[in-house]
Enzyme design. Structure first.
Site, PDB file in Angstrom:
ATOM      1  N   ARG A  82      38.554  33.224  49.587  1.00  0.00           N
ATOM      2  CA  ARG A  82      37.726  34.354  49.120  1.00  0.00           C
ATOM      3  C   ARG A  82      36.667  34.729  50.145  1.00  0.00           C
ATOM      4  NH1 ARG A  82      35.781  33.216  43.173  1.00  0.00           N
ATOM      5  NH2 ARG A  82      34.741  35.227  43.477  1.00  0.00           N
ATOM      6  N   HIS A 132      25.408  35.039  39.440  1.00  0.00           N
ATOM      7  CA  HIS A 132      26.464  34.023  39.514  1.00  0.00           C
ATOM      8  C   HIS A 132      26.511  33.314  40.862  1.00  0.00           C
ATOM      9  CE1 HIS A 132      28.833  36.017  35.956  1.00  0.00           C
ATOM     10  NE2 HIS A 132      27.711  35.444  35.590  1.00  0.00           N
ATOM     11  N   CYS A 143      22.306  15.722  45.445  1.00  0.00           N
ATOM     12  CA  CYS A 143      20.861  15.969  45.546  1.00  0.00           C
ATOM     13  C   CYS A 143      20.571  17.469  45.424  1.00  0.00           C
ATOM     14  CB  CYS A 143      20.302  15.356  46.838  1.00  0.00           C
ATOM     15  SG  CYS A 143      20.783  16.234  48.356  1.00  0.00           S
ATOM     16  N   CYS A 167      22.152  14.048  52.400  1.00  0.00           N
ATOM     17  CA  CYS A 167      22.596  12.733  51.886  1.00  0.00           C
ATOM     18  C   CYS A 167      24.074  12.459  52.163  1.00  0.00           C
ATOM     19  CB  CYS A 167      22.308  12.627  50.384  1.00  0.00           C
ATOM     20  SG  CYS A 167      23.425  13.627  49.379  1.00  0.00           S
ATOM     21  N   GLY A 204      31.007  48.935  36.968  1.00  0.00           N
ATOM     22  CA  GLY A 204      32.148  48.120  37.360  1.00  0.00           C
ATOM     23  C   GLY A 204      32.199  46.730  36.771  1.00  0.00           C
ATOM     24  N   ALA A 248      32.996  53.677  41.219  1.00  0.00           N
ATOM     25  CA  ALA A 248      31.627  53.477  41.707  1.00  0.00           C
ATOM     26  C   ALA A 248      31.334  54.382  42.903  1.00  0.00           C
ATOM     27  CB  ALA A 248      31.443  52.005  42.089  1.00  0.00           C
TER      28      ALA A 248
HETATM   29  P1  OAD Z   1      36.231  42.129  35.829  1.00  0.00           P
HETATM   30  O1  OAD Z   1      37.383  41.949  36.748  1.00  0.00           O
HETATM   31  O2  OAD Z   1      36.284  41.473  34.499  1.00  0.00           O
HETATM   32  O3  OAD Z   1      35.983  43.675  35.575  1.00  0.00           O
HETATM   33  C1  OAD Z   1      35.968  44.606  36.628  1.00  0.00           C
HETATM   34  C2  OAD Z   1      35.654  45.955  36.040  1.00  0.00           C
HETATM   35  O4  OAD Z   1      35.544  46.877  37.113  1.00  0.00           O
HETATM   36  C3  OAD Z   1      36.744  46.495  35.092  1.00  0.00           C
HETATM   37  O5  OAD Z   1      36.146  46.961  33.901  1.00  0.00           O
HETATM   38  C4  OAD Z   1      37.349  47.659  35.889  1.00  0.00           C
HETATM   39  O6  OAD Z   1      37.787  48.722  35.063  1.00  0.00           O
HETATM   40  C5  OAD Z   1      36.181  48.078  36.749  1.00  0.00           C
HETATM   41  N1  OAD Z   1      36.564  48.743  38.000  1.00  0.00           N
HETATM   42  C6  OAD Z   1      37.700  48.585  38.739  1.00  0.00           C
HETATM   43  N2  OAD Z   1      37.659  49.357  39.836  1.00  0.00           N
HETATM   44  C7  OAD Z   1      36.473  50.020  39.791  1.00  0.00           C
HETATM   45  C8  OAD Z   1      35.840  50.972  40.648  1.00  0.00           C
HETATM   46  N3  OAD Z   1      36.420  51.388  41.784  1.00  0.00           N
HETATM   47  N4  OAD Z   1      34.615  51.433  40.306  1.00  0.00           N
HETATM   48  C9  OAD Z   1      34.013  51.026  39.153  1.00  0.00           C
HETATM   49  N5  OAD Z   1      34.572  50.128  38.310  1.00  0.00           N
HETATM   50  C10 OAD Z   1      35.787  49.637  38.620  1.00  0.00           C
HETATM   51  O7  OAD Z   1      34.924  41.675  36.646  1.00  0.00           O
HETATM   52  P2  OAD Z   1      33.465  41.376  36.101  1.00  0.00           P
HETATM   53  O8  OAD Z   1      33.127  42.181  34.915  1.00  0.00           O
HETATM   54  O9  OAD Z   1      32.552  41.423  37.271  1.00  0.00           O
HETATM   55  O10 OAD Z   1      32.368  35.149  36.684  1.00  0.00           O
HETATM   56  O11 OAD Z   1      33.622  39.859  35.671  1.00  0.00           O
HETATM   57  C11 OAD Z   1      32.492  39.177  35.217  1.00  0.00           C
HETATM   58  C12 OAD Z   1      32.573  37.734  35.611  1.00  0.00           C
HETATM   59  O12 OAD Z   1      33.825  37.195  35.163  1.00  0.00           O
HETATM   60  C13 OAD Z   1      32.607  37.475  37.108  1.00  0.00           C
HETATM   61  O13 OAD Z   1      31.306  37.428  37.687  1.00  0.00           O
HETATM   62  C14 OAD Z   1      33.267  36.153  37.195  1.00  0.00           C
HETATM   63  C15 OAD Z   1      34.420  36.444  36.251  1.00  0.00           C
HETATM   64  O14 OAD Z   1      35.086  35.406  35.742  1.00  0.00           O
HETATM   65  C16 OAD Z   1      32.446  33.885  37.127  1.00  0.00           C
HETATM   66  O15 OAD Z   1      33.251  33.522  37.979  1.00  0.00           O
HETATM   67  C17 OAD Z   1      31.456  32.978  36.479  1.00  0.00           C
END
Ligand code: OAD
Length: 260
Positions: A82, A132, A143, A167, A204, A248
């Site tokens: 990543r 996050h 540590c 450590c 997003g 976006a």
């Molecule tokens: P998701 O993958 O769940 O959602 C991404 C969102 O972005 C979806 O609703 C899409 O429709 C939208 N999307 C896609 N392309 C886009 C664009 N060009 N412009 C605007 N929106 C767009 O990702 P997150 O909501 O960020 O956490 O996920 C939340 C958390 O779940 C992440 O931080 C991660 C994940 O598991 C951890 O790893 C703890």
């Protein structure tokens, strides 16, 4: 002003886009919540969309402390991959427009993203909370040591994995995994911003991961407006004052540009 239908930029939706712009232009404080979708047009994969990371991997195999304890090499390999992907990506017009707006002082950005693209767009540090964590920070499993680390990861053996320089214990990505608590200082800061904002601009995110998603309800319950930018409907759409069906890069710079 509650608009519950999916909106587009075309036809009758244009005045609603202007309404969203006007809410932003007249807000004294704006809190922004971003998710993976803001970085999609930079080339960073999202989690839950078609082709997203959680479609090809099981979250619980790769994003939990248990998974790291079971197989740190596998986890480091994934995080190293990543890092490599994100290192080849640059902030897009939405990150840049937000950074410029945040620089003026009345906007703070809480992001769920670990890709560092808000910081790379020169968002002022005082205005950014990485809820996050970050792909480019590591911390000790034993540590309190933490460090910025942008190096490529060699997960070919246990001996080559990143180590604590204090450590010598195994280091881990400084990100929040499922089942772990967010940094309370970050959370408190973001909640306070949300509670005092006139507008919460949500960009997003699928809005399904807590506690980040609750920032939106905090602004709404405190009487602020919620503006959503997402190509598809999400659970946030139901409480959004205006929900903009767009990407976006299409929508955010136009929402933030000054009229006239
Ligand atoms: P998701 O993958 O769940 O959602 C991404 C969102 O972005 C979806 O609703 C899409 O429709 C939208 N999307 C896609 N392309 C886009 C664009 N060009 N412009 C605007 N929106 C767009 O990702 P997150 O909501 O960020 O956490 O996920 C939340 C958390 O779940 C992440 O931080 C991660 C994940 O598991 C951890 O790893 C703890």
């Amino acid at each position: 002003m509650i608009f519950r239908r999916p909106l587009t930029f075309q036809g009758w939706a244009v005045p609603l886009f202007q309404a969203a712009k006007s809410l932003i232009a007249h807000a004294e404080r704006i809190v922004v919540l971003t998710g993976a979708g803001i970085s999609a047009e930079s080339g960073v994969p999202t989690f839950r969309d078609e082709g997203g990371l959680w479609r090809s991997y099981r979250a619980e195999d790769l994003a939990t402390p248990e998974a790291f304890a079971r197989d740190p090499r596998m986890l480091w390999e994934w995080y190293g991959w990543r890092r490599g992907v994100v290192s080849r990506c640059a902030p897009n017009a939405a990150h840049i427009a937000l950074a410029r707006a945040a620089d003026k002082g009345n906007m703070s950005i809480a992001t769920q993203n670990v890709d560092g693209l808000h910081a790379a767009a020169s968002t002022p540090e005082r205005a950014l909370v990485e809820l996050h964590g970050s792909l480019f920070r590591i911390r000790c499993t034993t540590c309190e040591w933490r460090a910025v680390d942008r190096s490529s990861v060699d997960a070919s053996s246990d001996d080559t994995l990143p180590r604590c320089t204090t450590c010598g214990a195994l280091a881990r990505p400084d990100v929040v995994w499922f089942g772990e608590a967010l940094d309370p200082t970050h959370l408190e800061r973001a909640f306070l911003e949300a509670a005092t904002a006139d507008v919460c601009l949500v960009i997003g995110t699928s809005g399904v991961v807590q506690p980040a998603a609750s920032l939106v309800s905090i602004t709404q319950l405190a009487g602020g407006a919620v503006i959503e930018v997402n190509p598809v409907e999400t659970p946030i759409t139901a409480i959004a004052t205006v929900s903009i069906r767009g990407t976006a890069v299409d929508a955010v710079p136009r929402l933030l540009e000054k009229a006239g």
